[in-house]
Design an enzyme around this catalytic site. Sequence first.
Site, short mmCIF file in Angstrom:
data_model
loop_
_atom_site.label_atom_id
_atom_site.label_comp_id
_atom_site.label_asym_id
_atom_site.label_seq_id
_atom_site.Cartn_x
_atom_site.Cartn_y
_atom_site.Cartn_z
N GLU A 518 42.08 42.28 41.05
CA GLU A 518 40.90 43.15 41.02
C GLU A 518 41.29 44.61 40.80
O GLU A 518 40.64 45.35 40.05
CB GLU A 518 40.13 42.99 42.33
CG GLU A 518 38.89 43.85 42.46
CD GLU A 518 37.68 43.23 41.78
OE1 GLU A 518 36.58 43.78 41.92
OE2 GLU A 518 37.83 42.20 41.11
N ASP A 583 43.13 43.17 30.76
CA ASP A 583 42.12 43.13 29.70
C ASP A 583 42.26 44.39 28.85
O ASP A 583 41.59 45.39 29.07
CB ASP A 583 40.72 43.04 30.32
CG ASP A 583 39.64 42.92 29.27
OD1 ASP A 583 39.98 42.61 28.11
OD2 ASP A 583 38.46 43.14 29.60
N HIS A 808 38.07 32.00 45.70
CA HIS A 808 39.28 32.59 46.25
C HIS A 808 40.20 32.90 45.07
O HIS A 808 40.93 32.03 44.61
CB HIS A 808 39.96 31.63 47.24
CG HIS A 808 39.09 31.25 48.39
ND1 HIS A 808 39.09 30.00 48.97
CD2 HIS A 808 38.15 31.97 49.08
CE1 HIS A 808 38.23 29.95 49.96
NE2 HIS A 808 37.64 31.14 50.04
N CYS A 810 42.77 34.55 44.92
CA CYS A 810 44.20 34.47 45.22
C CYS A 810 44.77 33.11 44.84
O CYS A 810 45.95 32.99 44.50
CB CYS A 810 44.45 34.73 46.71
SG CYS A 810 43.83 36.32 47.29
#
Length: 842
Positions: A518, A583, A808, A810
């Site tokens: 993130e 990105d 999740h 992760c």
Amino acid sequence: MGLFSRKSKENRNEAIHIVSTKNTAKKVLGKPLTKAAPQRSNSEGLKHRTNLQILRCSCCGSLVNFPKGTPKFKCGVCQVTTVLATDRNSFKEEAPNFDCSVRKLLKEVKKAYATLKIANTKDRKEIDEIFEPVSLYLRKGFGNANLLEKTFRLCQLNDAIDYSELDKFYKIVIELPTSKPLYYILKETNELLKRSSGTITQFYWLFIILRNPILRGNLNGKLSRKYKNKKLRIIAYDVIKRCIGYLSNFLTNTHHKIFVHYLDSLPIEIFSEYVELINLYITFQLTKITYCEKKANFVRNEHHSSRKSLELRDDDFWTSDKSTFLEILPKQRNVALSSVELKFKHYQYEEDWHIKCAAKLLKMFYTSNVKRKGNNTNLQTFCFYNTMFDYIDYKQDFDIWRGLGKTKSATQLLQLLQQPKNRFSLCNYPFLLSLGLKMCIIEYEVKRIMEYEAEHAFLTSLDKKKVVDVYFRIRVRRERITNDSLKCIRQHQGDLLKSLRVEFINEPGIDAGGLKKEWFLLLTKSLFNPMNGLFKYLEDSRLSWFAIQPICEEESDIESQKELYYLFGVVLALALFNSTILDLKFPKALYKKLCKEPLNFEDYRELYPETAKNLEKMLSYPGKDFEDLFCLSFTTTYQDATLGIFGSQSQTDKVTVELCKGGKGINVTQENKQRFVDLWVDFYLTKSISNSFDHFQTGFNRVCGKCYSISLFDSDELEKLVCGDEGKENYDFKILRSITKYGGGFNDQSKIVEWFWKIVESWSNQLQRKLLLFVTGSDRIPATGISTLPFKVTRLGTKDKEDLPLSHTCFNELCLWEYTTEEKLKNKLLCAITESEGFGFR
């Protein structure tokens, strides 16, 4: 080394000295050297050594020593006889008035077919006798290197081979009703290859020989029945191994430039076929190693032998009716062999001259291929991959390449040598290694670096009696992510190589990989904000590039932008270091500059397609009124980046600069227009962004400067490593479903799971990418394909709820409730993937 001597079959008075690499009994002039032989005195030993001459075999590259004045010697490794006398060489005298051409061959073949028609026989021996004149004709032609070059080289182009004529020639021979003519071709070329003059000055005849389709079929087993006899296949193997050996060692002599020029001029189809053939040869050599290990394993199991390996002869692979080497062993043995794990140790290929020579030769093909990129006549990097190398012990190979040897702890990294040893390592030939294997290598090196940094931090904390974090921790606020990130990086310059941990202030998430993803996503978006003026989005190409005229109202703004470029370089490198896909929308030119590859006009075309078209039209204009029509000087004009910020035409500044010294006074003419284009491209891709790119590269090297495995990647591979793969055709959710794992009671046949995959496969590519972003933290798939993306679907409970699905990131895990209808599941999924943001505990 042992020194042997025997008399030549051609001349009994001439001795051939053979160098053997094995510790076997030694003979000199037929007399054995026994262990009880008296030792020489120092003076005698010195005299003996001064009487020896050392040369490198022109085929396998082995060093051989022999007495001075010896007219010829035979290499004990590849069995090639090198003639040192000036009146002898590998080229026999050209046969007078001999025509070895398709026209003459067809004439001989027609005669034989006419005789066969009259004889009306199907007996193999009779057919061989009828086509004996054809065999004799081919023996004369292929026993002479000069004649081969004269026949199949184009007269108008001194450095080209007439591959059309050559392919016709081989096709006629292969389609004959007997294998004898082809056998004699292979036999004569093998005899020719067995004798060398020590310095090969011509190479065209070697390419002519390698074009024989039987050589490829012999390696992959795709041969017609009449050519599957052991004798023919052994000779065919000898021919290809010696051709590759000569060509690989040809690179070291004075005719190197001619060789390189020839590879550059090869048609791409022919070029590709030679690359495939050499790679097939490498695969065969690795298969030999596998066979030998499996056979040794069987012997150990069956006979309780302590032998680690077995001696293997080349002809052990060829049988009369079987193409698979494992068929040589009895059928009951195959069970024992199949249980052996396929893994190549470094010692198994380090001293294998076949693999070393083939790798050297392919390196020259790859170098030529890089040059071809500017003309769009190059192969993709993956065309050079040999997937058999995926099974090597890459950790050991990398350590040897770096000169590391065996290290017992991370602390020993301090004592590692900075330059690689002079040992053979496949890391010196990275084009042979697949992208997946290179990613394993970089992960291995990064893990070692992080372990060392953590150990060093722990020892420092003990020594200085204060707490030193073993992680590089970044604490940021979402609304101030750029400033907070830059502050953390400034304050922890010595921690950049540690394992990264991210914390969003006032959010209770714990970073196990998801918060890191993130952070990278939000920070890159912030850096590309037009208000920063760092990058410019180009509408024509839909790509971003460094702003030519950054916005700098004050001196403090200049320093701020330098820091932001540095930050972007650090972020890009940290993403590589922490296996995170970004990105980004940059042209290949960025990755070429990072890999120090030369830029060309195609890179400019990718970034500025419309301008590139206009420049090409100018270059192709032949008229005498060129100057009056174009009215150009060596200058260029660009728009200030403020247009992208304020959007007001009145505030746009146009800046004109000279492309060279005194460019305003130099008109573009027919004579200098190419130089004008070259300077134009160099300005927009290099000069105009040099300061910005330098600060970016400084940041990148601050992290990756100590990561040597990054040099294994070329620009195409580096782009995939950074950005993953975003081709629409690669978002195959049927493949993703096949590798998905389930938890909480779900399985692939569960009703909710069936609905989920039905919904996802019906979505557009845009929605599918949003789903991946929601579950994995990135909308890109890994560079090695969607089949390598971990993905899990878990059930949250057995009852229906109004809550949205959870993820999740992760662990790339999607959690679904037991929704009662397919429509409800679809609506909840759509809401989750389009409206979600932030992290929390549940």
